[in-house]
Structure formats: C-alpha cells, structure tokens
Design a protein around this motif. Sequence first.
Motif, mmCIF file in Angstrom:
data_model
loop_
_atom_site.group_PDB
_atom_site.id
_atom_site.type_symbol
_atom_site.label_atom_id
_atom_site.label_comp_id
_atom_site.label_asym_id
_atom_site.label_seq_id
_atom_site.Cartn_x
_atom_site.Cartn_y
_atom_site.Cartn_z
ATOM 1 N N SER A 98 0.997 -1.100 -0.107
ATOM 2 C CA SER A 98 0.225 0.064 0.045
ATOM 3 C C SER A 98 0.707 1.288 0.051
ATOM 4 O O SER A 98 2.050 1.368 0.336
ATOM 5 N N PRO A 99 0.503 2.495 -0.347
ATOM 6 C CA PRO A 99 1.177 3.805 -0.380
ATOM 7 C C PRO A 99 1.768 3.891 0.874
ATOM 8 O O PRO A 99 2.801 4.361 1.260
ATOM 9 N N GLN A 100 1.000 3.546 2.056
ATOM 10 C CA GLN A 100 1.311 3.835 3.523
ATOM 11 C C GLN A 100 2.605 2.886 3.709
ATOM 12 O O GLN A 100 3.591 3.317 4.362
ATOM 13 N N GLN A 101 2.534 1.670 3.300
ATOM 14 C CA GLN A 101 3.895 0.948 3.488
ATOM 15 C C GLN A 101 4.979 1.128 2.687
ATOM 16 O O GLN A 101 5.892 1.038 3.034
ATOM 17 N N ARG A 102 4.729 1.464 1.368
ATOM 18 C CA ARG A 102 5.654 2.128 0.575
ATOM 19 C C ARG A 102 6.444 3.195 1.193
ATOM 20 O O ARG A 102 7.723 3.561 0.855
ATOM 21 N N ARG A 103 5.999 4.139 2.145
ATOM 22 C CA ARG A 103 6.489 5.214 2.510
ATOM 23 C C ARG A 103 7.674 4.666 3.468
ATOM 24 O O ARG A 103 8.775 5.359 3.386
ATOM 25 N N LEU A 104 7.573 3.575 4.220
ATOM 26 C CA LEU A 104 8.471 3.001 4.968
ATOM 27 C C LEU A 104 9.610 2.173 4.018
ATOM 28 O O LEU A 104 10.842 2.351 4.418
ATOM 29 N N ILE A 105 9.317 1.679 3.083
ATOM 30 C CA ILE A 105 10.306 0.825 2.277
ATOM 31 C C ILE A 105 11.015 2.077 1.623
ATOM 32 O O ILE A 105 12.443 2.062 1.533
ATOM 33 N N PHE A 106 10.291 3.180 0.977
ATOM 34 C CA PHE A 106 11.148 4.395 0.431
ATOM 35 C C PHE A 106 12.347 4.891 1.198
ATOM 36 O O PHE A 106 13.312 5.017 1.000
ATOM 37 N N GLY A 107 11.987 5.154 2.721
ATOM 38 C CA GLY A 107 12.775 5.526 3.535
ATOM 39 C C GLY A 107 13.854 4.472 3.587
ATOM 40 O O GLY A 107 15.173 4.783 3.734
ATOM 41 N N GLU A 108 13.723 3.492 3.780
ATOM 42 C CA GLU A 108 15.001 2.399 3.872
ATOM 43 C C GLU A 108 15.798 2.382 2.755
ATOM 44 O O GLU A 108 17.020 2.391 2.710
ATOM 45 N N LEU A 109 15.048 2.326 1.514
ATOM 46 C CA LEU A 109 15.822 2.352 0.453
ATOM 47 C C LEU A 109 16.591 3.396 0.207
ATOM 48 O O LEU A 109 17.714 3.592 -0.661
ATOM 49 N N PHE A 110 16.149 4.746 0.245
ATOM 50 C CA PHE A 110 16.621 6.179 0.325
ATOM 51 C C PHE A 110 17.865 6.133 1.086
ATOM 52 O O PHE A 110 18.964 6.564 0.366
ATOM 53 N N ALA A 111 17.877 5.785 2.201
ATOM 54 C CA ALA A 111 18.999 5.701 2.952
ATOM 55 C C ALA A 111 20.242 4.897 2.292
ATOM 56 O O ALA A 111 21.357 5.404 2.351
ATOM 57 N N LEU A 112 19.669 3.708 1.696
ATOM 58 C CA LEU A 112 20.521 2.840 1.096
ATOM 59 C C LEU A 112 21.316 3.641 0.005
ATOM 60 O O LEU A 112 22.639 3.745 -0.332
ATOM 61 N N ALA A 147 11.133 -3.296 -6.688
ATOM 62 C CA ALA A 147 12.222 -2.750 -7.784
ATOM 63 C C ALA A 147 11.669 -1.303 -8.086
ATOM 64 O O ALA A 147 12.863 -0.477 -8.300
ATOM 65 N N SER A 148 10.765 -0.925 -8.203
ATOM 66 C CA SER A 148 10.256 0.404 -8.781
ATOM 67 C C SER A 148 10.494 1.327 -7.552
ATOM 68 O O SER A 148 11.080 2.540 -8.024
ATOM 69 N N ILE A 149 10.477 1.345 -6.585
ATOM 70 C CA ILE A 149 10.668 2.081 -5.437
ATOM 71 C C ILE A 149 12.170 2.365 -5.213
ATOM 72 O O ILE A 149 12.714 3.399 -5.038
ATOM 73 N N LEU A 150 12.938 1.084 -5.390
ATOM 74 C CA LEU A 150 14.337 1.197 -5.601
ATOM 75 C C LEU A 150 14.799 2.034 -6.299
ATOM 76 O O LEU A 150 15.553 2.999 -6.187
#
Length: 694
Positions: free
Chosen positions: A218-232, A651-654
């Motif tokens: 969900s977009p809400q869960q993707r917010r957390l995924i994004f944070g993690e991948l952004f840091a990486l 993959a797309s968020i990455l």
Amino acid sequence: MTAAHPIQYVKGVGPRLGEKLAARGIRTPHDALYFFPRDYEDRRKVIPIRELQAGMTAPVRGKILSVTGGKAGFRTTRLLEIVIADGTGRLSAKWFRFHPSLAERFRVGDAVTLCGPVRWFRFLPEMHHPEILAEEDAADPVHSGRIVPIYPEVEGVPPRVLRKIQWEVVQRHALLEVECFPAGILERAGIPPLQDSLSSIHFPRDDVDVARFREFSSPQQRRLIFGELFALQWALALRRAGTEREEAVPLPWDREIVGEIKRRLPFELTGAQRRVVNEILKDLGNPHPMHRLLQGDVGSGKTIVAWIAAMVAWRHGVQSALMAPTEILAEQHYRRFDALSAGLPVRVALLSAALPPKEREAARKRIRNGEADIVVGTHALIQESVEFRNLALGVIDEQHRFGVLQRAALRKKSKTSPHLLVMTATPIPRTLAITLYGDLDVSVIDEMPLGRVPVRTKVVTEDGRRKVYEEIRREVARGGRAYVVLPLVEESGRIALRDATRTAERLREAFPGVGVGLLHGRMKAAGKEAVMRRFHEGDLSVLVSTTVVEVGVDVPEATVMVVEHAERFGLSQLHQLRGRVGRGIRPSSCFLMTGGEQGEDAAARLSIMEQTVDGFRIAEEDLRIRGPGDFAGVRQSGIPDLVFADLVRDASILRMAREIASELHREDPNLSAPGHVGIRRFLELRSAAAVGQD
Ligand code: ADP
Ligand code: MG
C-alpha cells in the motif's frame, strides 16, 4: 508521556506486560509504532453464514442455538462447542483449550459475533478457536467493524491485548512522529507522510485496498520502504561522489595501440563488445578513476574486453592487474593473455597462492620492480606482501565471488587511485545490482558471439541416465568433451571426494578407452593445472569435478554438461555450470540429474532451467526463492539488512529512491538547506542505530 518513555506507562500495559513486550524488543511506544502487523483481517462487514467459504476468515453474527461441553457435572470436558444461526445457515464454533469461564459466557438465545478461519466439517461450516468480537451490539473500534491488524506473536501478551495496546500507542503517538522528507519528494514518490503511514499501517482506514496491505505494498507501507531504500541509495551516492573527486592517471587510447589490438583479436568483436570497449576506453582517458561494472551473461565474452583495457594501460607504461576467484581461472586468463600478446614486449605474470614459494617470491619481485606489465592472479594479489610499482588499472573477474572489501583492497595497491573494472556474469538481478554496485557505472554485453546455439537443457531422473551416457559417448566420439559435476558437501568433503572418485571409476568402466579425468578442491594446484590442460588439449574427454569448474572455465570443445544431484544447487549456480558448454558453434546439452524422494519438487524448481537460458530471469527467480542473503557478495557488501523492503517486489521504489538520492546529492550534498535538515537527522539516526547493532 513521550514516545521515548518506557512502554509500561501506556494505558493497559503496566510492569508485567511491559516486561513481556520489552523481551520482544518493544521497550517504548516508539518501538511499538514500528512493530508492524504481519497480516490483516477484513472485519468491515459481518458475512451471512451461507456465503462463507472454506479458507476465508470473516466475522459472523448469530443467535446461539446450543452450548455443549465446557462443564459436565464436576468435570470440565476437553471440548467446548457452540452452534449459532443467523437465518441463512448454521455454524459451529469449537474450542479445544479454553478457560472454564469461557463456557459461562455463552447462553442459548444470546447473540454473538465470532471471527476465525472457516473450515468444513460434515457439511457444516465451523471455526476453531474463533475470536469473540462481541457478545452484544457494542461498538468496538479496535477489534471489529474494521480492517483489523494481526500482529506477530509476543509471548505472554494475548493477541487481543496486544492489539489494544497498539491502538493506544497509535492514538497517542503516531501523529506526533516527524516526517523527514519534504512534501515535494513524497509527492514524487507517490507516498503519504509518515504520520499517516504509521497510523494506517496499524489500523487501516475503511476505504483502503486490503489486498495491497496484505502484500505490504500500500502507499502507506511504501513510505517506509522508500525511507529504507533512500538511506541505502544515499550512502551509495556518497561513495560515488567520493571517487569522482579522486585523481587517476589518464590512459587515453591512440591509433597505434588500437591497431595493434585489432590485429591480434582472434575473432570479430560483437556489437555489444564494441560498445562496452568504447565506454571503457572513454573512461580510461579521464583524469578521474573509472569505476565500472561490466555485466554480461556467461559466455558473452568479457575476458577479451579486460585484455583490451590492459593493453591500453601497457601502452602508457603502467601496470594492470586482473584478479580471478579461482586458481584454475587465473591460470587460464594468464595463458590467454600471454598468447594474445605474443611477439610484443608485454610481460604477463601469474601470481597465485598455488605457486611454489620461490616462484611466488620471484613474481612479487617483478611486480614490485615494474618488470611485470599485466599481472594475473587470485586473491593472492591483494595480500599485504604484494607491492606494485605503478598499478593504474585493476580488473576483477567474477566480482560476485568477491566482496566490496576485496575491491577496496585492490584499489589500495596503487599510490594514485587506479581505474577499476569489475566484471560479473550477472547471477545478480538488476535490482540487487543497483544496491550492491550502485556506486558503479554499468556497461552491459547483451549479445552473444555469432553462431552460438542455446544449450538444450533437460531435467533427468535416474531412468534417463543411460540416454545421458549415450549422448556423452556420441559427443566424445566426435571429438567433443563432457563435464560431470558433483555437489560439494561442505561438512564432509571426504564423502564428496569419495563420490567423485567413485563416479570417475564408474565412467571409466562405462567408456572404455576414453580419457576420464578427476578434478577436486583438495588437489594440489599443479595437479589441477595438469588435469585442466589435458582436458583442454583433448587428452582427457570427460572431466569429473566438484564445483571448481563453476566459474569462468573456457573449453570451447565441451558440449555436454551433466550435473549430478542438481537439486542441491542454486539456479544461478546451475546457470554458471551450464555456461561451461555452448561456447563453440556445436549444439550442446546440459543434463540436470535429480533423484530420490525430493525428485518431484526439485524437478519443478529446476524446470525453469529448461525454459530459459536468460541469466537475468534465472537470477530473479533465484532471488525470489532464496532471498538476497544467499547471493554471494551480499553478506560482505556492508548492505544493512532490509527490514521493510523486498528487492524483487520493490524494484520500482528502489529505482525511484536512487533517482531522488542522486539528484538531492547533486543539489545539496551536505543536506544543509532548511528543507533537508530532517533528512539529515533521519540518516544520522539510522547510521547511529546501525553502529549500535554491531
Ligand atoms: P565470459 O563472458 O563468460 O567470461 P569468455 O570471455 O570466457 O566469456 O568468452 C567465452 C568464449 O567466447 C571464449 O571461448 C571466447 O574466446 C569466445 N568469444 C568471445 N568473444 C567472441 C566473439 N566476439 N566472437 C567469437 N567468439 C568469442
Ligand atoms: Mg569469464
């Protein structure tokens, strides 16, 4: 109370439950906010009993028709069963373990709402141990009438109690969290702010798509995924920027050396090879170090590209080094390079731990004095005792067999920053490559040399062995070669060795008059080399081996690959093994032998090998089955374990995170703009936490 206070002060917790929660790592409300549901149940609507289907989990409401068991005289029975009806049908609910007081809660004629997984028993739907949502029509915002979170088990905290605690935490603390990303970035990534994410992930609003919540997309869960991948990706952007600032010896090409190289090429380069050579030569001319990943499937012809780069370095009177993961491969590259530059004053040297001490010392000396121009070796190259006079180009073959640490060690062998080319046969999916090699530029060889025929692959059980042997016999009679590869059982190298020896004997019996060689990890280097050479020259036609031939080995006459116990190998490994054949113009075959009980499961997994020869697809499949941890190089890569992100699913968020991180790094490398201070804090907190974990 703030989100950093001990959890016991949350309403309904107290010291006893506080301890249980702490044991699970939930020490503060903040921890609780990041303790996410593992699943969700849709309890928005009560379902008529008639519409129930086996396997679904849904709330039902009905009048109690009967209560059986629970208590019979003075004895408490083992089973409590109630039957309810809602006008559309009847349902039975059963408890096999229960507190005696449970039976007293049910009275015939009362209404009750239950929720649990539905199964069928004697034509009636039933639920075992359902959750009791309400005994009358009480409004309950936590456990019913909504999409309800299902949390991972916390020992000593019953599920309903845990859910209530999480409700309290979310009510009081979720909205006080601080979003670190500016609105522009959130919008671009299509994700809501953190506050909304956290509260929705625990207690989704009624209008969301439950299916997406259940798959964590969900977009809400993707917010957390994004944070993690952004840091990486930010960390990788930093690393990349670091090398851009470094200085290197520029190695521009000229007509003369290019002419010399062209005259010596044993074949015409493919279009893809020409393209990547151009990319590399352009990099080498820069006064900043090249940092390039060369990806190309097994057999696509990466070695020649490395040789061309080394020749350009030689033209400038500086040294280059090629590092390979095995002695066999280093030796093969050494001989190939030596042959390619025959007649020119190019001095190629071999350095591997397998050399006798005297020769090794002599090689080291030549490297130190600059009497070796191109040095080919194993990881012996990066040992402390090795000193280069003027190393300007480092090439790492089969990079996935090494880690980033070895890459760094090779770079350190030069007084200036050397140009670096790392090559891999892509048993690494694209998404993983961005995370592992995000600090590198990428060149891809996406074309096979002309005339290659795809290898025919078959999964074979014991019944088919005779046919496989016939194929070997036929190919060998035509002057071809065959590999028979056995898995290495690590704990018991001895058994593997006995297996290999026995297999070799069996094959010698099966093929009288045919040279059958044996190659395994415990042999001395000179022995291995001799066997490899005889196989190359055709004195041996069948090579029984443990996985030492997995990477890089190049014998174009080989047309049959037999993998014993194929189910014990990863798909990418099988792809590598299969890549040992189909290197010439003759059609080749690969037989994946599987036997025993796991036969059927294994055959299903292995059938992907029959369907495709595309290394990318196989790697993706492998990643899906085994997860990223199993990919060689990932463990030592320094990549933090990803908690929310899944490299296949996300993959797309990455890609998005990578784009945004690089842009931001270009605009504001220190994150000092007022709008970026939050991001800086977020990254600092994360790296502090990562250090704390060690
Ligand atoms: P890999 O990319 O797996 O390292 P290699 O460099 O070992 O592949 O090349 C595989 C085989 O293909 C070798 O025998 C090599 O000599 C041959 N080869 C490479 N490029 C070409 C080409 N352009 N045309 C014909 N054969 C080629
Ligand atoms: Mg290779």
